[in-house]
Design a protein around this motif. Sequence first.
Motif, PDB file in Angstrom:
ATOM      1  N   PRO A  83      12.809  -5.724   4.802  1.00  0.00           N
ATOM      2  CA  PRO A  83      11.724  -4.901   5.356  1.00  0.00           C
ATOM      3  C   PRO A  83      10.819  -4.338   4.261  1.00  0.00           C
ATOM      4  CG  PRO A  83      13.700  -3.585   5.225  1.00  0.00           C
ATOM      5  CD  PRO A  83      14.067  -4.951   4.686  1.00  0.00           C
ATOM      6  N   ILE A  84       9.648  -3.890   4.675  1.00  0.00           N
ATOM      7  CA  ILE A  84       8.781  -3.120   3.783  1.00  0.00           C
ATOM      8  C   ILE A  84       9.429  -1.760   3.567  1.00  0.00           C
ATOM      9  CG2 ILE A  84       6.483  -2.088   3.538  1.00  0.00           C
ATOM     10  CD1 ILE A  84       5.379  -4.332   5.238  1.00  0.00           C
ATOM     11  N   GLU A  85       9.339  -1.256   2.321  1.00  0.00           N
ATOM     12  CA  GLU A  85      10.139  -0.089   1.962  1.00  0.00           C
ATOM     13  C   GLU A  85       9.365   1.223   1.911  1.00  0.00           C
ATOM     14  OE1 GLU A  85      11.966  -1.106  -1.715  1.00  0.00           O
ATOM     15  OE2 GLU A  85      13.341  -2.577  -0.818  1.00  0.00           O
ATOM     16  N   CYS A  86       8.056   1.205   1.978  1.00  0.00           N
ATOM     17  CA  CYS A  86       7.305   2.458   1.860  1.00  0.00           C
ATOM     18  C   CYS A  86       7.420   3.270   3.149  1.00  0.00           C
ATOM     19  CB  CYS A  86       5.839   2.182   1.541  1.00  0.00           C
ATOM     20  SG  CYS A  86       4.960   1.387   2.892  1.00  0.00           S
ATOM     21  N   ASP A  87       7.144   4.560   3.062  1.00  0.00           N
ATOM     22  CA  ASP A  87       7.289   5.445   4.221  1.00  0.00           C
ATOM     23  C   ASP A  87       6.328   5.076   5.349  1.00  0.00           C
ATOM     24  OD1 ASP A  87       9.273   6.866   2.987  1.00  0.00           O
ATOM     25  OD2 ASP A  87       7.923   8.398   2.168  1.00  0.00           O
ATOM     26  N   ILE A  88       5.163   4.568   5.009  1.00  0.00           N
ATOM     27  CA  ILE A  88       4.153   4.287   6.035  1.00  0.00           C
ATOM     28  C   ILE A  88       4.580   3.123   6.922  1.00  0.00           C
ATOM     29  CG2 ILE A  88       1.744   3.650   6.451  1.00  0.00           C
ATOM     30  CD1 ILE A  88       1.029   4.951   3.825  1.00  0.00           C
ATOM     31  N   TYR A  89       5.057   2.031   6.309  1.00  0.00           N
ATOM     32  CA  TYR A  89       5.403   0.815   7.065  1.00  0.00           C
ATOM     33  C   TYR A  89       6.893   0.503   7.006  1.00  0.00           C
ATOM     34  CZ  TYR A  89       0.395   0.318   6.422  1.00  0.00           C
ATOM     35  OH  TYR A  89      -0.950   0.546   6.401  1.00  0.00           O
ATOM     36  N   LYS A  90       7.706   1.511   6.804  1.00  0.00           N
ATOM     37  CA  LYS A  90       9.146   1.343   6.615  1.00  0.00           C
ATOM     38  C   LYS A  90       9.787   0.550   7.765  1.00  0.00           C
ATOM     39  CE  LYS A  90      13.388   4.012   5.933  1.00  0.00           C
ATOM     40  NZ  LYS A  90      13.959   5.375   5.862  1.00  0.00           N
TER      41      LYS A  90
ATOM     42  N   ARG B  97      13.843  -2.603  12.700  1.00  0.00           N
ATOM     43  CA  ARG B  97      13.014  -1.616  13.399  1.00  0.00           C
ATOM     44  C   ARG B  97      11.911  -1.122  12.470  1.00  0.00           C
ATOM     45  NH1 ARG B  97      17.368   2.656  15.478  1.00  0.00           N
ATOM     46  NH2 ARG B  97      15.515   3.609  16.408  1.00  0.00           N
ATOM     47  N   ALA B  98      10.687  -1.187  12.924  1.00  0.00           N
ATOM     48  CA  ALA B  98       9.541  -0.657  12.175  1.00  0.00           C
ATOM     49  C   ALA B  98       9.428   0.831  12.482  1.00  0.00           C
ATOM     50  CB  ALA B  98       8.265  -1.396  12.571  1.00  0.00           C
ATOM     51  N   MET B  99       9.887   1.657  11.544  1.00  0.00           N
ATOM     52  CA  MET B  99       9.991   3.094  11.800  1.00  0.00           C
ATOM     53  C   MET B  99       9.114   3.925  10.876  1.00  0.00           C
ATOM     54  SD  MET B  99      14.133   3.290  12.282  1.00  0.00           S
ATOM     55  CE  MET B  99      14.103   5.016  12.719  1.00  0.00           C
ATOM     56  N   GLY B 100       8.160   3.297  10.215  1.00  0.00           N
ATOM     57  CA  GLY B 100       7.269   4.035   9.319  1.00  0.00           C
ATOM     58  C   GLY B 100       6.360   4.990  10.069  1.00  0.00           C
ATOM     59  N   THR B 101       5.736   5.876   9.316  1.00  0.00           N
ATOM     60  CA  THR B 101       4.855   6.865   9.934  1.00  0.00           C
ATOM     61  C   THR B 101       3.646   6.223  10.603  1.00  0.00           C
ATOM     62  OG1 THR B 101       3.728   7.155   7.799  1.00  0.00           O
ATOM     63  CG2 THR B 101       5.530   8.671   8.313  1.00  0.00           C
ATOM     64  N   PHE B 102       3.283   5.021  10.162  1.00  0.00           N
ATOM     65  CA  PHE B 102       2.170   4.305  10.790  1.00  0.00           C
ATOM     66  C   PHE B 102       2.477   3.978  12.249  1.00  0.00           C
ATOM     67  CE2 PHE B 102      -0.621   0.694  11.600  1.00  0.00           C
ATOM     68  CZ  PHE B 102      -1.792   1.076  10.959  1.00  0.00           C
ATOM     69  N   PHE B 103       3.760   3.798  12.571  1.00  0.00           N
ATOM     70  CA  PHE B 103       4.178   3.411  13.925  1.00  0.00           C
ATOM     71  C   PHE B 103       4.728   4.589  14.733  1.00  0.00           C
ATOM     72  CE2 PHE B 103       5.026  -0.075  10.934  1.00  0.00           C
ATOM     73  CZ  PHE B 103       4.120  -1.005  11.397  1.00  0.00           C
ATOM     74  N   ALA B 104       4.571   5.801  14.217  1.00  0.00           N
ATOM     75  CA  ALA B 104       5.120   6.974  14.903  1.00  0.00           C
ATOM     76  C   ALA B 104       4.374   7.233  16.203  1.00  0.00           C
ATOM     77  CB  ALA B 104       5.028   8.198  13.998  1.00  0.00           C
TER      78      ALA B 104
ATOM     79  N   GLY C 237       5.240  -1.565  -1.153  1.00  0.00           N
ATOM     80  CA  GLY C 237       6.623  -1.968  -0.936  1.00  0.00           C
ATOM     81  C   GLY C 237       6.778  -3.296  -0.234  1.00  0.00           C
ATOM     82  N   GLU C 238       5.697  -4.083  -0.099  1.00  0.00           N
ATOM     83  CA  GLU C 238       5.776  -5.382   0.557  1.00  0.00           C
ATOM     84  C   GLU C 238       6.177  -6.457  -0.449  1.00  0.00           C
ATOM     85  OE1 GLU C 238       1.581  -5.214  -1.080  1.00  0.00           O
ATOM     86  OE2 GLU C 238       3.136  -3.853  -0.362  1.00  0.00           O
ATOM     87  N   ASN C 239       6.849  -7.515   0.042  1.00  0.00           N
ATOM     88  CA  ASN C 239       7.178  -8.631  -0.829  1.00  0.00           C
ATOM     89  C   ASN C 239       6.267  -9.817  -0.521  1.00  0.00           C
ATOM     90  OD1 ASN C 239       8.294 -10.090   1.386  1.00  0.00           O
ATOM     91  ND2 ASN C 239      10.281  -9.082   1.098  1.00  0.00           N
ATOM     92  N   VAL C 240       6.485 -10.896  -1.211  1.00  0.00           N
ATOM     93  CA  VAL C 240       5.594 -12.057  -1.107  1.00  0.00           C
ATOM     94  C   VAL C 240       5.671 -12.716   0.271  1.00  0.00           C
ATOM     95  CG1 VAL C 240       7.294 -13.703  -2.018  1.00  0.00           C
ATOM     96  CG2 VAL C 240       4.847 -14.129  -2.371  1.00  0.00           C
ATOM     97  N   LEU C 241       6.836 -12.631   0.951  1.00  0.00           N
ATOM     98  CA  LEU C 241       6.966 -13.207   2.292  1.00  0.00           C
ATOM     99  C   LEU C 241       6.095 -12.447   3.298  1.00  0.00           C
ATOM    100  CD1 LEU C 241       8.481 -15.380   3.957  1.00  0.00           C
ATOM    101  CD2 LEU C 241      10.147 -13.598   4.534  1.00  0.00           C
ATOM    102  N   HIS C 242       6.028 -11.133   3.154  1.00  0.00           N
ATOM    103  CA  HIS C 242       5.171 -10.337   4.036  1.00  0.00           C
ATOM    104  C   HIS C 242       3.704 -10.741   3.873  1.00  0.00           C
ATOM    105  CE1 HIS C 242       8.565  -7.230   3.462  1.00  0.00           C
ATOM    106  NE2 HIS C 242       8.730  -7.803   4.641  1.00  0.00           N
ATOM    107  N   ILE C 243       3.301 -11.047   2.632  1.00  0.00           N
ATOM    108  CA  ILE C 243       1.914 -11.472   2.378  1.00  0.00           C
ATOM    109  C   ILE C 243       1.638 -12.793   3.081  1.00  0.00           C
ATOM    110  CG2 ILE C 243       0.291 -12.186   0.585  1.00  0.00           C
ATOM    111  CD1 ILE C 243       0.794  -9.244   0.528  1.00  0.00           C
ATOM    112  N   ALA C 244       2.555 -13.727   2.984  1.00  0.00           N
ATOM    113  CA  ALA C 244       2.366 -15.030   3.637  1.00  0.00           C
ATOM    114  C   ALA C 244       2.291 -14.871   5.150  1.00  0.00           C
ATOM    115  CB  ALA C 244       3.509 -15.967   3.246  1.00  0.00           C
TER     116      ALA C 244
END
Length: 602
Positions: free
Chosen positions: A83-90, A121-128, A53-60
């Motif tokens: 923002p990144i859209e996946c559940d892990i890094y939402k 806010r970074a609220m994905g499960t990775f940051f729980a 769910g990341e875009n090209v700006l996140h890669i840069a």
Amino acid sequence: MAPGKSIITIHNQENTYKGKENLFFKAAKENNVKLLKRLIGGNMNPSLKGAMGENVLHIAALYNNMEALCMLLDAFPFLINTPIECDIYKGETALHIAIVNQNTEMVKELIDRRADMYNTRAMGTFFAPSKKGHYYYGEYVISFAACVGNPEILRLLVEKGAPLDAQDSQGNTVFHILVLHPNKSMACKTYDFLESLISKEQVCRLESITNKNGLTPLKLAAQEGDVLMFNYFMEKKKLVCWSFGPLKSTLYDLTGIDSWNDKLSVIDIICTCNNNALNLLAITPLKELLQYKWSTFGYKYFLLCTSLYILYTIILTLCCLYRPLMEETADGGKRRIITRPFYDSYKTKCDFVRLSGEIIVILGGIIILGIEVVQLIRKGPKRFFGNTVRGGPFHIIMFLYACFIIAVITMRLLHNEGETIVMSLALISGWCNVIYFARGFKLLGPLCIMIQKMIMDDLMRFCVILFTVLIGFAAAMNVHFQALNVTLFPEFRDFPITLFTLLQLMMGLDSLPVPPNLAMPKIISTLYLVYMFFAFVLLLNLLIALMTDTHFRVVSERTRLWHAQVAATTVMLERIVPSSLWPRTGIPGEIIGLEPGKWYFR
């Protein structure tokens, strides 16, 4: 939380896109400005998403490619807060990534281009928080920056107006996040640096904010049992009045520490938390504050309570021993002793003396039940019954005792013969609970803790295994004795009696109860030998080993445990005793020229 390299690792995977789309992400990753410019000019879709769910700006941003990031933002400025859209890094944005990478130049560029510092806010499960996630950074960009500990980025965010009072889904602000940081040395330095960037009034306001558990940063440090962080807060609360050589007169701000008029004070938290939190009781000013309260008021009131309870239990015993009895002729002409009916129990002077004692016992039982129920509702079953420092199993005994007393009175009024059974249980629980009052004496306090730990830990585990073995062997024995003449073996006539007989054998209270002149089946002798080896030799010695280990652990930390008991007892008494009989400890701030409304301990 581990600052340093970026916490985003998903981009190490191969992108799932083909052709031009794959080149777009590859150009951003490798900072290939020429290819990126050509692709942008070719009407490339900037909303393309990668595998996570990341875009090209996140890669840069991830690969610290400043030129590629600026080119993308010039062409597609709306990507800055995407923002990144996946559940892990939402919820994670390019600003979050740049902060964790400690790329100050990129952070400044993103802020100048109006990157959102307030709502992203970074609220994905990775940051729980806790064990659910990998890194708990506090969701907001200011909390991410604090966890990384880069002073330039922190200064930049604060100067640009990043909200220090922003609370994440746990209710934690940036100061709470620093308390939870594993690198305590860096956390303290970052805390000091943040304080230097804002006014003293703002610091006080931020430190008074509570999370969803009702904890300020100070109280959170106490709950975590963090000695280093708690010491840091105590140093902040210290005010040296004068010094003369090695002597110093120091005042400590008691806000949040003292249990007076604070149901969730530091002292309360320590008494209900894990063993690590008990280490905080040796830190100034907690140590001196509790010692003063105990020696001035607590010990005297506790001694009074102990004396009253022992006197109360003696009255209960006398009322039971001298209860009104009468003879009754049963069927068959046999005579037996029974309790006299209620209407016939109060005729002589001795009966009315006993009546006064019974009234005291009943009132005491009702008061005890009321106190226990109120504390149970306020603290919850787990904290109330499971905390050995606060009393643990003794609260269960006290609760049952009060119920037994009420049951005895009910049965007395109904002239129920089961009164004697319940009365005996009330006597046992009443006298056993006297052990609870040993906690107020240094010689007996550790013994009280030891008994609680053995009951709640060693004995409970042992009983589970023991009764599993007992049921199996009792059933096996009973199956074989059913085929024999039960009149010759009364100790094995049915399953409950067999179970009780095996328990006696396991405790070494009896030998195999069979007539010596009878030939026993070999299978019974074999079962008996196996059972005695397994239950008597193995399990009983296992229980002794477990209790020995508990004794060793308690003895090695007896001083700390006794101080914890004193703290819990002091808080309990302070809540029960009227304020007119227990004045507040400390000095009001207005008397000594300090902040009004606060209390200080010298």
